[in-house]
Design a protein around this motif. Structure first.
Motif, PDB file in Angstrom:
ATOM      1  N   VAL A 104       9.973  -1.602  -6.322  1.00  0.00           N
ATOM      2  CA  VAL A 104      10.730  -0.594  -5.556  1.00  0.00           C
ATOM      3  C   VAL A 104      12.212  -0.590  -5.902  1.00  0.00           C
ATOM      4  CG1 VAL A 104       9.068  -0.697  -3.672  1.00  0.00           C
ATOM      5  CG2 VAL A 104      11.148  -2.088  -3.535  1.00  0.00           C
ATOM      6  N   GLY A 105      12.679  -1.610  -6.610  1.00  0.00           N
ATOM      7  CA  GLY A 105      14.088  -1.698  -6.972  1.00  0.00           C
ATOM      8  C   GLY A 105      14.843  -2.636  -6.058  1.00  0.00           C
ATOM      9  N   ALA A 106      15.746  -3.416  -6.641  1.00  0.00           N
ATOM     10  CA  ALA A 106      16.471  -4.438  -5.877  1.00  0.00           C
ATOM     11  C   ALA A 106      17.302  -3.842  -4.753  1.00  0.00           C
ATOM     12  CB  ALA A 106      17.357  -5.249  -6.827  1.00  0.00           C
ATOM     13  N   GLU A 107      17.790  -2.621  -4.939  1.00  0.00           N
ATOM     14  CA  GLU A 107      18.624  -2.008  -3.901  1.00  0.00           C
ATOM     15  C   GLU A 107      17.812  -1.619  -2.676  1.00  0.00           C
ATOM     16  OE1 GLU A 107      21.673   1.797  -3.369  1.00  0.00           O
ATOM     17  OE2 GLU A 107      21.148   1.076  -5.373  1.00  0.00           O
ATOM     18  N   ARG A 108      16.612  -1.112  -2.893  1.00  0.00           N
ATOM     19  CA  ARG A 108      15.758  -0.680  -1.771  1.00  0.00           C
ATOM     20  C   ARG A 108      15.019  -1.848  -1.121  1.00  0.00           C
ATOM     21  NH1 ARG A 108      11.617   3.797  -3.215  1.00  0.00           N
ATOM     22  NH2 ARG A 108      11.570   3.935  -0.948  1.00  0.00           N
ATOM     23  N   TYR A 109      14.802  -2.900  -1.875  1.00  0.00           N
ATOM     24  CA  TYR A 109      13.910  -3.974  -1.438  1.00  0.00           C
ATOM     25  C   TYR A 109      14.277  -4.577  -0.081  1.00  0.00           C
ATOM     26  CZ  TYR A 109      11.404  -8.475  -1.613  1.00  0.00           C
ATOM     27  OH  TYR A 109      10.626  -9.569  -1.312  1.00  0.00           O
ATOM     28  N   PRO A 110      15.540  -4.920   0.209  1.00  0.00           N
ATOM     29  CA  PRO A 110      15.825  -5.615   1.476  1.00  0.00           C
ATOM     30  C   PRO A 110      15.418  -4.834   2.724  1.00  0.00           C
ATOM     31  CG  PRO A 110      17.679  -5.832  -0.022  1.00  0.00           C
ATOM     32  CD  PRO A 110      16.757  -4.820  -0.626  1.00  0.00           C
ATOM     33  N   GLY A 150       0.810  -1.220   0.000  1.00  0.00           N
ATOM     34  CA  GLY A 150       0.000   0.000   0.000  1.00  0.00           C
ATOM     35  C   GLY A 150       0.839   1.263   0.000  1.00  0.00           C
ATOM     36  N   VAL A 151       1.980   1.229   0.670  1.00  0.00           N
ATOM     37  CA  VAL A 151       2.862   2.394   0.660  1.00  0.00           C
ATOM     38  C   VAL A 151       3.420   2.609  -0.750  1.00  0.00           C
ATOM     39  CG1 VAL A 151       4.913   3.445   1.671  1.00  0.00           C
ATOM     40  CG2 VAL A 151       3.446   2.008   3.094  1.00  0.00           C
ATOM     41  N   ALA A 152       3.866   1.521  -1.392  1.00  0.00           N
ATOM     42  CA  ALA A 152       4.374   1.628  -2.765  1.00  0.00           C
ATOM     43  C   ALA A 152       3.279   2.094  -3.720  1.00  0.00           C
ATOM     44  CB  ALA A 152       4.942   0.282  -3.207  1.00  0.00           C
ATOM     45  N   TYR A 153       2.066   1.625  -3.513  1.00  0.00           N
ATOM     46  CA  TYR A 153       0.926   2.061  -4.326  1.00  0.00           C
ATOM     47  C   TYR A 153       0.703   3.561  -4.157  1.00  0.00           C
ATOM     48  CZ  TYR A 153      -4.028   2.556  -5.637  1.00  0.00           C
ATOM     49  OH  TYR A 153      -5.212   2.963  -6.187  1.00  0.00           O
ATOM     50  N   GLY A 154       0.773   4.030  -2.930  1.00  0.00           N
ATOM     51  CA  GLY A 154       0.587   5.455  -2.677  1.00  0.00           C
ATOM     52  C   GLY A 154       1.665   6.315  -3.300  1.00  0.00           C
ATOM     53  N   PHE A 208       2.871   1.366  -8.735  1.00  0.00           N
ATOM     54  CA  PHE A 208       2.116   0.383  -9.508  1.00  0.00           C
ATOM     55  C   PHE A 208       0.643   0.710  -9.404  1.00  0.00           C
ATOM     56  CE2 PHE A 208       1.842  -1.433  -5.286  1.00  0.00           C
ATOM     57  CZ  PHE A 208       0.592  -2.031  -5.241  1.00  0.00           C
ATOM     58  N   ARG A 209      -0.148   0.076 -10.268  1.00  0.00           N
ATOM     59  CA  ARG A 209      -1.599   0.174 -10.236  1.00  0.00           C
ATOM     60  C   ARG A 209      -2.187  -1.218 -10.035  1.00  0.00           C
ATOM     61  NH1 ARG A 209      -2.783   2.580 -15.949  1.00  0.00           N
ATOM     62  NH2 ARG A 209      -1.366   0.831 -16.366  1.00  0.00           N
ATOM     63  N   LEU A 210      -3.368  -1.275  -9.510  1.00  0.00           N
ATOM     64  CA  LEU A 210      -3.997  -2.571  -9.259  1.00  0.00           C
ATOM     65  C   LEU A 210      -4.221  -3.345 -10.549  1.00  0.00           C
ATOM     66  CD1 LEU A 210      -6.536  -1.525  -6.498  1.00  0.00           C
ATOM     67  CD2 LEU A 210      -4.663  -3.156  -6.222  1.00  0.00           C
ATOM     68  N   GLU A 211      -4.453  -2.646 -11.645  1.00  0.00           N
ATOM     69  CA  GLU A 211      -4.723  -3.328 -12.916  1.00  0.00           C
ATOM     70  C   GLU A 211      -3.451  -3.699 -13.664  1.00  0.00           C
ATOM     71  OE1 GLU A 211      -5.375   1.159 -13.664  1.00  0.00           O
ATOM     72  OE2 GLU A 211      -5.655  -0.289 -12.029  1.00  0.00           O
ATOM     73  N   ASP A 212      -2.292  -3.374 -13.134  1.00  0.00           N
ATOM     74  CA  ASP A 212      -1.042  -3.733 -13.805  1.00  0.00           C
ATOM     75  C   ASP A 212      -0.881  -5.249 -13.895  1.00  0.00           C
ATOM     76  OD1 ASP A 212      -0.074  -1.187 -14.327  1.00  0.00           O
ATOM     77  OD2 ASP A 212       1.054  -1.048 -12.455  1.00  0.00           O
ATOM     78  N   PRO A 213      -0.434  -5.769 -15.037  1.00  0.00           N
ATOM     79  CA  PRO A 213      -0.103  -7.202 -15.101  1.00  0.00           C
ATOM     80  C   PRO A 213       1.122  -7.479 -14.237  1.00  0.00           C
ATOM     81  CG  PRO A 213       0.530  -6.088 -17.129  1.00  0.00           C
ATOM     82  CD  PRO A 213      -0.238  -5.087 -16.328  1.00  0.00           C
ATOM     83  N   VAL A 214       1.083  -8.562 -13.476  1.00  0.00           N
ATOM     84  CA  VAL A 214       2.178  -8.867 -12.561  1.00  0.00           C
ATOM     85  C   VAL A 214       3.459  -9.173 -13.333  1.00  0.00           C
ATOM     86  CG1 VAL A 214       2.864 -10.187 -10.533  1.00  0.00           C
ATOM     87  CG2 VAL A 214       0.445  -9.823 -10.994  1.00  0.00           C
ATOM     88  N   ALA A 215       3.326  -9.700 -14.530  1.00  0.00           N
ATOM     89  CA  ALA A 215       4.504 -10.009 -15.344  1.00  0.00           C
ATOM     90  C   ALA A 215       5.335  -8.770 -15.642  1.00  0.00           C
ATOM     91  CB  ALA A 215       4.077 -10.685 -16.645  1.00  0.00           C
ATOM     92  N   LYS A 216       4.737  -7.595 -15.571  1.00  0.00           N
ATOM     93  CA  LYS A 216       5.478  -6.342 -15.739  1.00  0.00           C
ATOM     94  C   LYS A 216       6.578  -6.216 -14.692  1.00  0.00           C
ATOM     95  CE  LYS A 216       4.595  -1.326 -15.558  1.00  0.00           C
ATOM     96  NZ  LYS A 216       3.523  -0.294 -15.429  1.00  0.00           N
ATOM     97  N   PHE A 217       6.323  -6.780 -13.497  1.00  0.00           N
ATOM     98  CA  PHE A 217       7.268  -6.672 -12.387  1.00  0.00           C
ATOM     99  C   PHE A 217       7.970  -7.997 -12.080  1.00  0.00           C
ATOM    100  CE2 PHE A 217       3.581  -3.867 -11.519  1.00  0.00           C
ATOM    101  CZ  PHE A 217       4.201  -2.656 -11.798  1.00  0.00           C
ATOM    102  N   TYR A 218       7.380  -9.089 -12.559  1.00  0.00           N
ATOM    103  CA  TYR A 218       7.975 -10.404 -12.297  1.00  0.00           C
ATOM    104  C   TYR A 218       7.874 -11.227 -13.578  1.00  0.00           C
ATOM    105  CZ  TYR A 218       9.177 -14.771  -9.989  1.00  0.00           C
ATOM    106  OH  TYR A 218       9.805 -15.937  -9.635  1.00  0.00           O
ATOM    107  N   PRO A 219       8.892 -11.149 -14.443  1.00  0.00           N
ATOM    108  CA  PRO A 219       8.828 -11.768 -15.778  1.00  0.00           C
ATOM    109  C   PRO A 219       8.508 -13.257 -15.807  1.00  0.00           C
ATOM    110  CG  PRO A 219      10.634 -10.203 -15.685  1.00  0.00           C
ATOM    111  CD  PRO A 219      10.093 -10.307 -14.280  1.00  0.00           C
TER     112      PRO A 219
END
Length: 364
Positions: free
Chosen positions: A201-207, A100-104, A108-119
């Motif tokens: 959010v990017g691999a660097e920020r993710y952890p 929800g924080v990343a959405y804000g 991303f948007r709720l209608e985005d295909p997940v493959a856009k972020f996870y091939p």
């Protein structure tokens, strides 16, 4: 009227009718609750504990926040106020809150295909973020635990052939239905969300993202979140928090995503979390899925799953009796940790007794 007195009265009129309490380093405490209703609640939640057979109701913690104040707290077994307790599938609702924080932030948007972020999900091209949040991926998945371990997708994901890369293991499953059409509870869906977050959010920020985006702004100090071998958070199952810190998440959700003077989660995100999935077909005594939270809503003309609790009650729920109930109309957040193994614990009974003890009790 003297000018100074006039200004004083104008200041009083400008103050809110009821100043909200928020936790800082510690929770503010409210008046202690006593009486027969509390005794009945404790008799249900904390019966004599059978550590030999692990049968019966075995509460590890029960904590109640009312109007932002800690008014009740009790622990049992090895758990105390400083214990980060395994939340099991409450972790799923925690991941929804982090998302929800990343959405804000517009990532991303709720209608985005997940493959856009996870091939690896390109074999499921129509699957959207909203579908995963509704546990409606259409991916063929068996969420069985002790009763059918050899057929269980979740057991294989957490403990055997899928445990090193849980999202890839899930993505490799075939579909049984079109995405977004049918509810099928799946820990795999949640771990796909966790993998998608890495690119969102990017691999660097993710952890550090759950901490920087959510836990630290709320003052949560106890959180531990395990990852698989790829560094992806096991969002389905393996977050640990103290009861006091988990209650901060509940208060955030009870107050529509606001924390103090900051709107940490967009209001439309919280609305999405608390709206029933339109494709859900009701089962008796089963909470209704929202956006990775569980709702006490009547669907299909049936009764509410927890009839003795208000319709606005919603919850984060986990294996072996983990639960956080949020009741906005009663200004209550209830955290219950447990080690229940035989299914004897009942959400509705705990809620009924807690409401009798805390929602109707008079403050001195």
């Amino acid at each position: 009227m003297p000018k100074g007195l006039f200004l004083f009265f104008m200041l009083l009129l400008s103050l809110p009718a009821h100043a909200e309490d928020w936790p800082t380093e510690q929770w503010p405490t409210g008046p202690a609750i006593t009486g027969p209703a509390l005794q009945a609640l404790e008799a249900y939640a904390f019966p004599p504990r059978d550590d030999t057979t692990r049968r019966g109701i075995r509460s590890d913690a029960l904590l109640v926040i009312r109007d932002g104040q800690l008014i009740y707290e009790r622990y049992a077994g090895p758990t105390n106020a400083q214990t980060p307790h395994l939340t099991w599938s409450i972790s799923k609702s925690l991941m929804a809150t982090v998302l929800g924080v990343a959405y804000g932030d517009g990532r991303f948007r709720l209608e985005d295909p997940v493959a856009k972020f996870y091939p690896p999900l390109e074999k499921h091209p129509d699957l959207t973020m909203a579908d995963l949040l509704h546990w409606a991926s259409g991916i063929d998945w068996q969420e069985d635990y002790e009763y059918a371990p050899l057929k269980s997708s979740v057991v294989a994901m957490l403990y055997t052939r899928g445990h090193s890369d849980m999202a890839a293991f899930t993505a490799d499953h075939h579909s049984y239905a079109a995405a977004g059409q049918a509810f099928r509870y799946s820990s795999g869906d949640t771990n796909l969300l966790s993998a998608a977050l890495k690119n969102i959010v990017g691999a660097e920020r993710y952890p550090n993202y759950p901490w920087s985006a959510l836990f630290e702004p709320l003052g949560i100090r106890s959180a531990v979140w395990e990852t698989d071998a790829t560094g992806t958070f096991v969002a389905s199952s393996y977050a640990y928090l103290t009861a006091r810190d988990l209650a901060r998440i509940g208060l955030l959700m009870a107050r529509d995503g606001r924390w103090g003077d900051k709107q940490l989660l967009p209001k439309d995100w919280v609305v999405f979390n608390r709206e029933p999935f339109i494709g859900y077909r009701a089962n008796q005594d089963e909470a209704v899925p929202g956006g990775h939270w569980w709702l006490n809503r009547a669907t299909g003309g049936g009764a509410r799953p927890w009839p003795d609790a208000p319709a606005d009650t919603f919850a984060a729920l986990g294996h072996w009796g983990q639960a956080m109930y949020v009741i906005p109309g009663a200004n209550l957040v209830i955290v219950r940790y447990g080690d229940d193994r035989d299914g004897s614990y009942r959400h509705n009974e705990l809620l009924r007794l807690a409401l009798e003890a805390f929602a109707g009790s008079e403050q001195p």
